[in-house]
Design an enzyme around this catalytic site. Structure first.
Site, short mmCIF file in Angstrom:
data_model
loop_
_atom_site.label_atom_id
_atom_site.label_comp_id
_atom_site.label_asym_id
_atom_site.label_seq_id
_atom_site.Cartn_x
_atom_site.Cartn_y
_atom_site.Cartn_z
N THR A 283 -9.35 -12.21 1.28
CA THR A 283 -8.51 -12.84 0.27
C THR A 283 -7.21 -13.31 0.91
O THR A 283 -6.82 -12.80 1.97
CB THR A 283 -8.07 -11.83 -0.81
OG1 THR A 283 -7.34 -10.77 -0.17
CG2 THR A 283 -9.24 -11.27 -1.57
N ASP A 284 -6.52 -14.23 0.27
CA ASP A 284 -5.12 -14.42 0.62
C ASP A 284 -4.37 -13.23 -0.02
O ASP A 284 -4.90 -12.56 -0.91
CB ASP A 284 -4.58 -15.77 0.12
CG ASP A 284 -3.33 -16.20 0.90
OD1 ASP A 284 -2.68 -15.33 1.54
OD2 ASP A 284 -2.99 -17.39 0.88
N TRP A 285 -3.15 -12.99 0.43
CA TRP A 285 -2.45 -11.74 0.09
C TRP A 285 -2.30 -11.51 -1.41
O TRP A 285 -1.68 -12.30 -2.12
CB TRP A 285 -1.09 -11.73 0.82
CG TRP A 285 -1.21 -11.05 2.18
CD1 TRP A 285 -0.34 -10.12 2.67
CD2 TRP A 285 -2.24 -11.20 3.17
NE1 TRP A 285 -0.80 -9.68 3.91
CE2 TRP A 285 -1.94 -10.32 4.24
CE3 TRP A 285 -3.41 -11.96 3.26
CZ2 TRP A 285 -2.76 -10.20 5.38
CZ3 TRP A 285 -4.22 -11.86 4.38
CH2 TRP A 285 -3.89 -10.99 5.41
N SER A 287 -4.36 -11.82 -3.76
CA SER A 287 -5.08 -12.66 -4.73
C SER A 287 -6.51 -12.17 -4.91
O SER A 287 -7.47 -12.87 -4.64
CB SER A 287 -5.04 -14.13 -4.33
OG SER A 287 -5.72 -14.36 -3.11
#
Ligand code: NAG
Ligand code: NAG
Ligand code: NAG
Ligand code: NAG
Ligand code: NAG
Ligand code: NAG
Ligand code: NAG
Length: 878
Positions: A283-285, A287
Site C-alpha cells: 500500500t501507499d502509507w 491507505s
C-alpha cells in the site's frame, strides 16, 4: 512526518471523519466500476524467478501462521524498532527472515545525512540519456544499500504528468509513457544491480494530490478508459516489470471507484496476470481500507502497518497483523492467498541476494541524533544508538552534477546570445540564485520555497548535504558580478548597454500532506506562473536592461508569455530541479564550457487555456476525475488540436548545430496484425503448498511477552484465535465474497506473459539508424528522438506522433559525427483493442512512418516500415 501534521488537524476533524466515513462506506458499494478479477494469481511461474520461489517456498513452509502474517505488514508508523525506516515489516527471525527496511525516496535516502541529493526524476528525464539514467540508478542503489535499506521507494512513473498542475509530477520523468518507461527501467536496473529492491509507484492514476485519501476524506476516483490505461498509464509499469522490478506500490486514489489498494482488476488483473509481475504489492502509507477484501484483491503488504480509517489512527490498529491471523483461521482469507503473499515477499528478498550479508539499517528516518527513542511513535520508549552516520556519498556528486547539467534545456537563444563571456558585467536578480539564507534544510521535507529550488516538497525530497548554489558559482567564474538577493526589482539606475541581467525564478510543487504558500501539493494557488512574482521581476529587468538571461528552476510546465518574446530577453534556460549540484552544472553551460543538451520532458504551453478542461485539478472529497481526454495528454493533445505551444515536447537548443542524415531501417522480426498466442503460465511451487488451516495455537500471544504500546503484532489472544478457528472449521458464518469471486487460478489473458506481458510485445520489429554530424563551431551532444506515426485509416483514433525511442550522442567536436541506433518493438506499433482485449498491429500494409529528429516538432526524416525505405528533408508531421 506527514502524520504529525495530519494529527494536529485530526482533532478538529473528528466529527467530519465519522460523517465522511459513513458516506465513504455507502459510496464503496455503489460506485465500484472496476470489473472483478479473482483470485489473485500466484507468483513463481516466470522462469527468471523460479530459483528464488523454490527457496522461498521452503522458508515460508517452515513459518508458523503468526510468522507468515508478521512479514506481510509494517510494525506501525514511527515504530521502527532497531530497523528505523519509514516502514519496517515484522520478522520471522526463528527461521532466519529479518525485518525489512523501506525507505523514501526517488531522488535520495530521505531524512538522513551523509547522502547525495540527486537531481529529481523530471531532471533525469530531461537528459534524454539512457546511460545517465542508469548510472544515477547505480549510485542511488549504492546509497540505499550503504544505509541498510532493503527497499528503495522509487522510481515514480505515476503520476505520468497528465495534469500540468499535478503536485508530484517532478518525481517522475516527464509527460510521456516511453520517456517514463525507459527512465524507470534504467533506474530499476541500476538500483537492483546493487541488491536493493526497487518499487515502481504509484499504481495507478495518482495524477493530482488534492483530494487524495487521508484521515478525514475519501479519495478522488481516477476513471481511466481501458485504452488509455494500456497505452499511457500502465505502459511504464510494463517496462518496470520487464526490467525485473521487485515491488510495486498502490496509489492513494481510487481507480474506477475502488481504492487502488484493494482494486482486484489493477493489482491482480493488470499488474500480476497481464504484466506477469512476480514481486510483491504494498500500500501507499496508511491507505489500507479493509482486511479480507484487500488480501483477496491481491495486495501483499500493508505499510507502515496501520490505517487511515476504521480506527482512531495510530493507536496500534492494523487491518492485517492480528486481524489477518484471524481471517486465515476463520477461513475468510484462503491459506493459499497468504502463502502467495509471503512467497512473493521472500522470493523477492532471495532474488536480489538479500539473504547474503545484507547490511542492517544504520540510520534513523525520524531521529537525527546518535542516540534517540527506539520507538518514536510510542509515548514512552527506551532509547539507544539509532544513527551511525555512515557516509554513503562515494563519488556520486559527479553523476549528480552530470545529470543536472545534461538536463539543462536551452529553449531560447536569440542570435546565439549564449554562451556568455566570463569577462562580462553581470547583475543577478532573484532569491532563486542563492542558497536559502535561513538554511538549506530549514523546513520539513522541503516544504518552503526560499533560495534555489533544488527539488519539490514531500516524501520525495531528501536532505541536502550541501548546496552548490548558482550565485557562488557565478562569482567563482566571473569578476564583475552584482547580486540583488530579492524578488522585488531594485532601483538599478541606468544600466550600461553591455551590462547583462541574469534573472533566477522558480515554480514549486509537492505532496498534499504539506501546504506551501497556499499550494496544496498541486500548484492550485500559483498555477503555471513563476512564484514570488518572478514574471514581474523578469519584465522589469527586461525593461531596464538590453540583455536578459532567464534561468528557471521548475517542477513542470510554466507560462513564459509575460516576457519570453520581449526583445531584451535573449536566452532562457530551464534548469529543472538540479538537487545539490545546482551551481557549476549551470555556470559551465552559461559560460560555454559545455553546450546545453537537455530537452523538454513536457510541453511548455502559451496559456493554460490550451489544455483540455479534463486536465484541471478536480475538487471535493470523493470527486470523480474522469479521463475524458483519453489518449490526448501533453503533446498528443496539442498536435490533435492543431495548437502551437510555446515550446514543444522534446525541444532543446545547443550552442552548435547538428545535421541528421543517412537514415536507414532494417526489418528484424516480421509482424502480423494479431499478437501470437502466449505459452501457458509455467508451474509454480506455490500451488503445492499446504492449504490446511493451521492450528489456532500458532497465533497465541506468547505468555510473558511484554508488548510496546502501538506496536503491531500478528499474535492474538487465545480466545480470539480459538473462536476464529472454530468459525473456519465449522463454516458457521461465511464471508460475503465479492461478486465474481473465484478461487480457481486462471490461465491469464492473451496479452499476458512473464516479465511485462506477452513476450512477442517485446520483440524488436525494426532497427533504425541515423548519422548525426556536428555542423556548427562548438562541441556538443545531440539528442535523437524517434516518433511513430500510424498510417491514416488504420481503424483506431491514434495520436499523430508518439515518442518510441531516444538516444544521445557522445560529445561531438565540430565536424564530428556519430551513428545513433534505435529499436522499434512490436508494442511500439500496437494499439490496445478494447473489444478484443489485446494488442493488435493495425497498420502493417501501408506502413508506419518512424520519424527521427531532435524534438517532437523538428522531424525532417522518416523511414517507412512497409517500404523499408527512408526519406530526408521532408516537412515535420506537426
Ligand atoms: C474503468 O472503467 C472504464 C470505463 O468503463 C473501462 O474502460 C476500464 O476498463 C475500467 N478499468 C478498470 C481498471 O477498472
Ligand atoms: C514479528 O516481528 C517482530 C519485529 O521483528 C518481532 O518482535 C516478533 O517476535 C515477530 N513475531 C513473530 C511471530 O515472529
Ligand atoms: C555526517 O556524518 C558525521 C560523522 O561522520 C556526523 O558528525 C554528521 O552529523 C553527519 N551529518 C548528518 C547531517 O547526519
Ligand atoms: C474473519 O475475521 C476477519 C478479521 O477479523 C473478519 O473481518 C471476517 O469477517 C471474519 N470472517 C468470518 C466469516 O467471520
Ligand atoms: C532577437 O533579437 C533581435 C535583436 O537582436 C530582436 O530584434 C528580435 O525581436 C529578437 N527576437 C526574439 C524572438 O526575441
Ligand atoms: C482545441 O482545444 C480547445 C480547448 O479544449 C477546444 O475549444 C477546441 O475546440 C479544440 N480545437 C480542435 C480543432 O480540436
Ligand atoms: C498441513 O497443515 C496442517 C495444519 O497445520 C497439518 O496438520 C498437516 O500435517 C500439514 N500437511 C502436510 C503434508 O505437511
Amino acid at each position: 512526518m506527514k502524520t504529525i501534521v495530519a494529527c494536529q488537524r485530526l482533532a478538529l476533524r473528528l466529527f467530519l471523519l465519522y460523517t465522511v466515513s459513513a458516506i465513504f462506506a455507502m459510496g464503496q458499494g455503489a460506485s465500484n466500476l472496476s470489473p472483478p478479477y479473482y483470485p489473485a494469481p500466484y507468483g513463481g511461474w516466470a522462469p527468471t524467478w523460479s530459483d528464488s520461489y523454490t527457496r522461498a517456498v521452503t522458508l515460508v513452509e517452515a513459518m508458523t501462521l503468526a510468522e507468515k502474517v508478521n512479514i506481510t505488514a509494517g510494525t506501525g508508523m514511527y515504530m521502527g524498532d532497531l530497523s528505523r525506516c519509514v516502514a519496517n515489516t515484522g520478522s520471522a527471525e526463528r527461521v532466519g527472515f529479518p525485518q525489512l527496511c523501506f525507505q523514501d525516496g526517488p531522488l535520495g535516502v530521505r531524512t538522513t545525512g551523509n547522502i547525495t541529493a540527486f537531481p529529481a526524476g523530471i531532471t533525469t528525464g530531461a537528459t534524454f540519456d539512457k546511460k545517465l539514467m542508469y548510472e544515477r540508478g547505480v549510485a542511488l542503489g549504492e546509497e540505499f544499500r550503504g544505509k541498510g535499506a532493503n527497499v528503495y521507494l522509487g522510481p515514480s512513473v505515476g503520476p505520468i504528468g497528465r495534469k500540468p498542475r499535478g503536485g508530484r509530477n517532478w518525481e517522475g520523468f516527464g509527460s510521456d509513457p516511453v520517456l517514463q518507461g525507459i527512465a524507470g527501467a534504467e533506474t530499476i536496473r541500476g538500483v537492483q544491480e546493487q541488491g536493493v529492491i526497487a518499487t515502481i509507484k504509484h499504481l495507478i492514476g495518482n495524477e493530482q494530490e488534492m483530494y487524495r485519501a487521508s484521515f478525514w476524506q475519501k479519495a478522488y476516483s481516477a476513471n481511466i478508459g481501458d485504452r488509455a490505461m494500456h497505452e499511457l498509464y500502465l505502459w511504464p509499469f510494463a517496462d518496470a516489470v520487464h526490467a525485473g522490478v521487485g515491488s510495486a506500490m498502490t496509489a492513494y486514489n481510487d481507480v474506477n471507484g475502488s481504492s487502488a489498494s484493494q482494486n482486484s482488476m489493477i493489482i491482480s488483473g493488470l499488474l500480476k496476470d497481464e504484466l506477469g509481475f512476480q514481486g510483491f504489492v504494498m500500500t501507499d502509507w496508511l491507505s489500507h481500507y479493509a482486511g479480507v477484501a484487500s488480501a483477496l484483491a491481491g495486495l501483499d503488504m500493508s505499510l507502515p502497518g496501520d490505517t487511515f480509517t476504521n480506527s482512531i489512527p495510530l493507536v496500534g490498529y492494523s487491518h492485517w497483523m492480528g486481524e489477518l491471523s484471524k481471517s486465515v483461521l476463520n477461513g475468510s482469507v484462503p491459506v493459499d492467498r497468504l502463502n502467495d503473499m509471503c512467497t512473493r515477499i521472500v522470493a523477492t528478498w532471495f532474488q536480489f541476494g538479500q539473504d547474503q550479508n545484507y547490511p542492517k539499517p544504520n540510520f534513523h528516518a525520524w531521529v537525527s541524533t546518535a542516540e534517540g527513542a527506539l520507538y518514536p511513535g510510542a509515548v514512552v520508549s527506551p532509547s539507544g544508538l539509532v544513527n551511525e552516520f555512515v557516509n554513503v556519498q562515494g563519488n556520486h556528486k559527479a553523476i549528480a552534477k552530470q545529470v543536472a547539467q545534461e538536463a539543462i534545456t536551452l529553449v531560447k537563444n536569440n542570435n546565439s546570445f549564449l554562451p556568455l563571456s566570463t569577462s562580462g558585467q553581470f547583475t543577478v536578480f532573484g532569491t532563486d540564485a542563492q542558497a536559502d539564507p535561513s538554511g538549506i534544510n530549514n523546513c520539513l521535507d522541503k516544504s518552503c520555497n526560499g533560495g534555489t529550488l533544488t527539488m519539490g516538497w514531500g516524501s520525495g525530497s531528501a536532505t541536502l548535504p550541501y548546496l552548490d548554489d548558482p550565485i557562488t558559482s557565478i562569482r567563482k567564474k566571473a569578476a564583475k558580478v552584482t547580486y540583488h538577493a530579492s524578488d522585488t526589482f531594485p532601483n538599478v539606475g541606468t544600466p550600461g548597454d553591455d551590462e547583462i541581467a541574469l534573472v533566477f525564478i522558480n515554480s514549486d510543487s509537492g505532496e498534499n500532506s504539506l501546504t506551501v504558500e497556499g499550494n496544496h501539493g498541486d500548484r492550485d494557488a500559483t498555477g503555471l506562473a513563476a512564484w514570488h512574482n518572478g514574471d514581474e521581476l523578469v519584465k522589469k529587468a527586461a525593461a531596464a536592461y538590453k540583455s536578459v538571461v532567464v534561468v528557471y528552476h521548475t517542477v513542470g510546465p510554466v507560462i513564459m508569455e509575460p516576457w519570453v518574446n520581449l526583445p531584451s530577453v535573449k536566452a532562457v534556460l530551464v534548469a529543472h530541479l538540479p538537487g545539490q549540484e545546482a551551481g557549476d552544472s549551470l555556470t559551465e553551460v552559461l559560460f560555454g564550457e559545455v553546450s546545453p543538451s537537455g530537452h523538454l520532458p513536457y510541453t511548455i504551453p502559451v496559456s493554460e487555456d490550451q489544455y483540455p478542461e479534463s486536465l484541471d485539478i478536480v475538487e471535493g472529497a470523493g470527486v470523480q476525475d474522469t479521463y475524458l481526454e483519453d489518449l490526448y495528454i501533453d503533446y498528443r493533445f496539442f498536435n490533435k488540436n492543431n495548437t502551437k505551444p510555446r515550446y514543444a515536447f522534446g525541444h532543446g537548443l545547443s550552442y552548435t548545430t547538428f545535421e541528421f542524415s543517412e537514415p536507414s531501417i532494417t526489418s528484424v522480426t516480421k509482424l502480423t496484425r494479431d499478437l501470437p498466442a502466449r505459452s501457458p503460465k509455467g508451474t509454480t511451487p506455490v500451488s503445492s503448498m499446504n492449504r490446511t488451516i493451521p492450528a489456532a495455537s500458532e497465533v497465541y500471544q506468547p505468555s510473558g511477552f511484554s508488548t510496546v504500546w502501538r506496536y503491531l503484532y500478528s499474535w492474538v489472544s487465545n480466545g480470539d484465535a480459538d473462536n476464529a478457528y472454530k468459525i473456519g472449521k465449522e463454516g458457521t458464518s461465511k464471508y460475503p465474497y465479492p461478486e465474481g469471486y473465484s478461487s480457481e487460478q486462471k490461465a491469464g489473458p492473451a496479452a499476458g506473459g512473464p516479465n511485462g506481458g506477452n513476450p512477442a510485445l517485446w520483440e524488436t520489429a525494426w532497427t533504425l539508424s541515423v548519422t548525426v554530424t556536428n555542423t556548427g563551431s562548438k562541441a556538443g551532444k545531440a539528442s535523437g528522438q524517434v516518433y511513430v506515426q500510424f498510417p491514416d485509416g488504420n481503424g483506431y483514433d491514434t495520436p499523430i506522433i508518439q515518442l518510441r525511442d531516444f538516444e544521445k550522442t557522445a560529445t561531438l567536436q565540430p565536424g564530428g559525427s556519430e551513428k545513433l541506433e534505435f529499436t522499434i518493438k512490436r508494442r511500439d506499433v500496437s494499439v490496445w483493442d478494447v473489444k478484443e482485449q489485446t494488442w493488435v498491429v493495425p497498420g502493417l500494409d501501408s506502413g508506419y512512418k518512424l520519424w527521427i529528429g531532435d524534438s517532437s516538432d523538428n522531424l525532417h526524416l522518416f523511414c517507412n516500415t512497409a517500404k523499408l525505405g527512408c526519406e530526408e528533408g521532408v516537412d515535420s508531421p506537426v
